[in-house]
Design a protein around this motif. Structure first.
Motif, PDB file in Angstrom:
ATOM      1  N   PRO A   1      59.887 -18.681 -38.530  1.00 58.58           N
ATOM      2  CA  PRO A   1      59.211 -19.361 -37.428  1.00 58.58           C
ATOM      3  C   PRO A   1      59.909 -19.194 -36.084  1.00 58.58           C
ATOM      4  O   PRO A   1      59.250 -19.075 -35.045  1.00 58.58           O
ATOM      5  CB  PRO A   1      59.203 -20.830 -37.880  1.00 58.58           C
ATOM      6  CG  PRO A   1      59.182 -20.744 -39.378  1.00 58.58           C
ATOM      7  CD  PRO A   1      60.061 -19.570 -39.701  1.00 58.58           C
ATOM      8  N   THR A   2      61.235 -19.162 -36.081  1.00 57.21           N
ATOM      9  CA  THR A   2      61.960 -18.975 -34.827  1.00 57.21           C
ATOM     10  C   THR A   2      61.751 -17.571 -34.272  1.00 57.21           C
ATOM     11  O   THR A   2      61.635 -17.375 -33.055  1.00 57.21           O
ATOM     12  CB  THR A   2      63.461 -19.247 -35.022  1.00 57.21           C
ATOM     13  OG1 THR A   2      63.635 -20.579 -35.491  1.00 57.21           O
ATOM     14  CG2 THR A   2      64.223 -19.070 -33.726  1.00 57.21           C
TER      15      THR A   2
ATOM     16  N   ASP B   1      59.045 -15.786 -34.646  1.00 59.18           N
ATOM     17  CA  ASP B   1      57.715 -15.794 -34.047  1.00 59.18           C
ATOM     18  C   ASP B   1      57.735 -16.484 -32.687  1.00 59.18           C
ATOM     19  O   ASP B   1      57.106 -16.023 -31.730  1.00 59.18           O
ATOM     20  CB  ASP B   1      56.723 -16.498 -34.978  1.00 59.18           C
ATOM     21  CG  ASP B   1      56.351 -15.654 -36.181  1.00 59.18           C
ATOM     22  OD1 ASP B   1      56.475 -14.418 -36.097  1.00 59.18           O
ATOM     23  OD2 ASP B   1      55.938 -16.226 -37.199  1.00 59.18           O
ATOM     24  N   TRP B   2      58.442 -17.585 -32.587  1.00 60.36           N
ATOM     25  CA  TRP B   2      58.536 -18.309 -31.319  1.00 60.36           C
ATOM     26  C   TRP B   2      59.197 -17.441 -30.249  1.00 60.36           C
ATOM     27  O   TRP B   2      58.730 -17.370 -29.104  1.00 60.36           O
ATOM     28  CB  TRP B   2      59.334 -19.596 -31.549  1.00 60.36           C
ATOM     29  CG  TRP B   2      59.467 -20.486 -30.362  1.00 60.36           C
ATOM     30  CD1 TRP B   2      58.552 -20.660 -29.353  1.00 60.36           C
ATOM     31  CD2 TRP B   2      60.572 -21.324 -30.062  1.00 60.36           C
ATOM     32  NE1 TRP B   2      59.025 -21.577 -28.451  1.00 60.36           N
ATOM     33  CE2 TRP B   2      60.268 -21.992 -28.847  1.00 60.36           C
ATOM     34  CE3 TRP B   2      61.786 -21.587 -30.693  1.00 60.36           C
ATOM     35  CZ2 TRP B   2      61.144 -22.905 -28.272  1.00 60.36           C
ATOM     36  CZ3 TRP B   2      62.652 -22.504 -30.121  1.00 60.36           C
ATOM     37  CH2 TRP B   2      62.334 -23.148 -28.927  1.00 60.36           C
TER      38      TRP B   2
ATOM     39  N   GLY C   1      56.330 -16.572 -27.818  1.00 60.69           N
ATOM     40  CA  GLY C   1      56.485 -17.575 -26.785  1.00 60.69           C
ATOM     41  C   GLY C   1      55.623 -18.801 -27.029  1.00 60.69           C
ATOM     42  O   GLY C   1      55.150 -19.043 -28.134  1.00 60.69           O
TER      43      GLY C   1
ATOM     44  N   SER D   1      54.693 -22.713 -27.538  1.00 62.46           N
ATOM     45  CA  SER D   1      55.301 -23.804 -28.282  1.00 62.46           C
ATOM     46  C   SER D   1      55.760 -23.351 -29.661  1.00 62.46           C
ATOM     47  O   SER D   1      55.034 -22.629 -30.356  1.00 62.46           O
ATOM     48  CB  SER D   1      54.294 -24.948 -28.445  1.00 62.46           C
ATOM     49  OG  SER D   1      54.779 -25.924 -29.352  1.00 62.46           O
ATOM     50  N   TYR D   2      56.952 -23.792 -30.041  1.00 64.11           N
ATOM     51  CA  TYR D   2      57.424 -23.536 -31.407  1.00 64.11           C
ATOM     52  C   TYR D   2      56.451 -24.107 -32.422  1.00 64.11           C
ATOM     53  O   TYR D   2      56.293 -23.562 -33.520  1.00 64.11           O
ATOM     54  CB  TYR D   2      58.810 -24.149 -31.610  1.00 64.11           C
ATOM     55  CG  TYR D   2      59.259 -24.197 -33.057  1.00 64.11           C
ATOM     56  CD1 TYR D   2      59.787 -23.063 -33.681  1.00 64.11           C
ATOM     57  CD2 TYR D   2      59.135 -25.362 -33.817  1.00 64.11           C
ATOM     58  CE1 TYR D   2      60.180 -23.089 -35.012  1.00 64.11           C
ATOM     59  CE2 TYR D   2      59.529 -25.399 -35.147  1.00 64.11           C
ATOM     60  CZ  TYR D   2      60.051 -24.269 -35.738  1.00 64.11           C
ATOM     61  OH  TYR D   2      60.438 -24.303 -37.060  1.00 64.11           O
TER      62      TYR D   2
ATOM     63  N   ASP E   1      50.300 -23.232 -34.131  1.00 62.77           N
ATOM     64  CA  ASP E   1      49.857 -22.766 -35.450  1.00 62.77           C
ATOM     65  C   ASP E   1      48.692 -21.790 -35.312  1.00 62.77           C
ATOM     66  O   ASP E   1      47.830 -21.703 -36.183  1.00 62.77           O
ATOM     67  CB  ASP E   1      49.467 -23.946 -36.352  1.00 62.77           C
ATOM     68  CG  ASP E   1      48.289 -24.739 -35.790  1.00 62.77           C
ATOM     69  OD1 ASP E   1      47.834 -24.432 -34.666  1.00 62.77           O
ATOM     70  OD2 ASP E   1      47.821 -25.657 -36.478  1.00 62.77           O
TER      71      ASP E   1
ATOM     72  N   ARG F   1      51.048 -18.308 -37.471  1.00 65.87           N
ATOM     73  CA  ARG F   1      52.346 -18.906 -37.198  1.00 65.87           C
ATOM     74  C   ARG F   1      52.437 -20.269 -37.886  1.00 65.87           C
ATOM     75  O   ARG F   1      51.446 -20.981 -38.011  1.00 65.87           O
ATOM     76  CB  ARG F   1      52.535 -19.096 -35.695  1.00 65.87           C
ATOM     77  CG  ARG F   1      52.686 -17.829 -34.915  1.00 65.87           C
ATOM     78  CD  ARG F   1      52.650 -18.076 -33.415  1.00 65.87           C
ATOM     79  NE  ARG F   1      53.786 -18.871 -32.955  1.00 65.87           N
ATOM     80  CZ  ARG F   1      54.033 -19.112 -31.661  1.00 65.87           C
ATOM     81  NH1 ARG F   1      53.226 -18.644 -30.730  1.00 65.87           N
ATOM     82  NH2 ARG F   1      55.082 -19.827 -31.309  1.00 65.87           N
TER      83      ARG F   1
ATOM     84  N   THR G   1      55.571 -23.622 -38.594  1.00 65.64           N
ATOM     85  CA  THR G   1      56.934 -24.114 -38.461  1.00 65.64           C
ATOM     86  C   THR G   1      57.620 -24.131 -39.826  1.00 65.64           C
ATOM     87  O   THR G   1      56.969 -24.013 -40.875  1.00 65.64           O
ATOM     88  CB  THR G   1      56.935 -25.532 -37.892  1.00 65.64           C
ATOM     89  OG1 THR G   1      56.270 -26.398 -38.821  1.00 65.64           O
ATOM     90  CG2 THR G   1      56.230 -25.593 -36.541  1.00 65.64           C
TER      91      THR G   1
END
Length: 232
Positions: free
Chosen positions: A147-148, A150-151, A155, A157-158, A161, A178, A180
């Motif tokens: 997940p990090t 992808d963030w 870019g 918001s983490y 979805d 995406r 978390t």
């Protein structure tokens, strides 16, 4: 994979070739997942999103009694049949968005789902189906994009979805959702599995001469997330 997100045609052929030597597939995800598998001697294994058969071949080499592969791409299944030869009888063309009705209850000791989970929309149903076909005490291995990572790449918001696309090969794109860490683990625990181990894979030392840049990248920033969970 699913019928919609499977690597069809030329894209499947490109992926089959790339997965053989790619730092991310061959030297990062695959070693981590095989380590999580542990001793597979005599086990009946289900390989979901089996792709070009790289995991199945290695699991059989390590002593698995039988590996059943499932994938939504005929291109990748052709590559898997070529890789597995006379051991390729148990390969199924199937959309993972649909129930695994062709598999019997409690028929597997281990299920492997490598870099597939994030492609699927009907994840709750798929996890329930996997739980059904695993024997009590059987294990499920799941890897996904971190997940990090992808963030950092997409870019925003983490906690987003949304469904995203990632360029791949010559003019192709990979589509996935995406999520978390909370969502990823929450879905597994909510489906009744017990977490046994979580890893953030880095490329093995063998990757350094193959692609020094990507080797170093996997040791600086997260790429994948992999877990071993158990059916009680």
């Amino acid at each position: 994979m699913t019928a919609q997100t499977a690597y069809h045609g030329e894209m499947g052929e490109q992926f089959a070739a790339r997965a053989t030597t790619s730092v991310y597939n061959a030297y990062t995800d695959r070693p981590a997942m095989l380590r999580l598998a542990g001793d597979v001697g005599g086990l009946h294994v289900l390989d979901l999103g089996c792709g070009a058969g790289h995991y199945a071949a290695e699991l059989l080499r390590r002593g698995a009694a039988r590996v059943v592969g499932v994938d939504g791409s005929e291109s990748l299944l052709r590559a898997a049949r070529a890789r597995l030869g006379d051991r390729a009888a148990a390969l199924h063309h199937h959309d993972l968005e649909q129930p695994l009705t062709f598999l019997a209850d409690g028929s597997f000791d281990l299920a492997v789902m490598a870099l597939v989970h994030h492609h699927v929309e009907a994840r709750a149903r798929l996890l329930s189906e996997i739980r059904r076909v695993l024997r009590p005490g059987g294990a499920l291995l799941v890897s996904t994009t971190h997940p990090t990572a992808d963030w950092m790449y997409f870019g925003g918001s983490y906690f987003a979805d949304d469904r995203v696309t990632l360029p791949f090969g010559a003019g192709h794109a990979i589509s996935y959702r995406r999520m978390t860490v909370e969502t990823f683990l929450g879905e597994l625990l909510g489906a009744g599995y017990v977490l046994e181990e979580l890893v953030e894979p880095r490329a093995t030392e063998d990757a350094r001469p193959v692609d020094p840049g990507r080797y170093e990248k996997t040791h600086r920033a997260p790429t994948f997330l992999a877990v071993r969970v158990r059916r009680p």
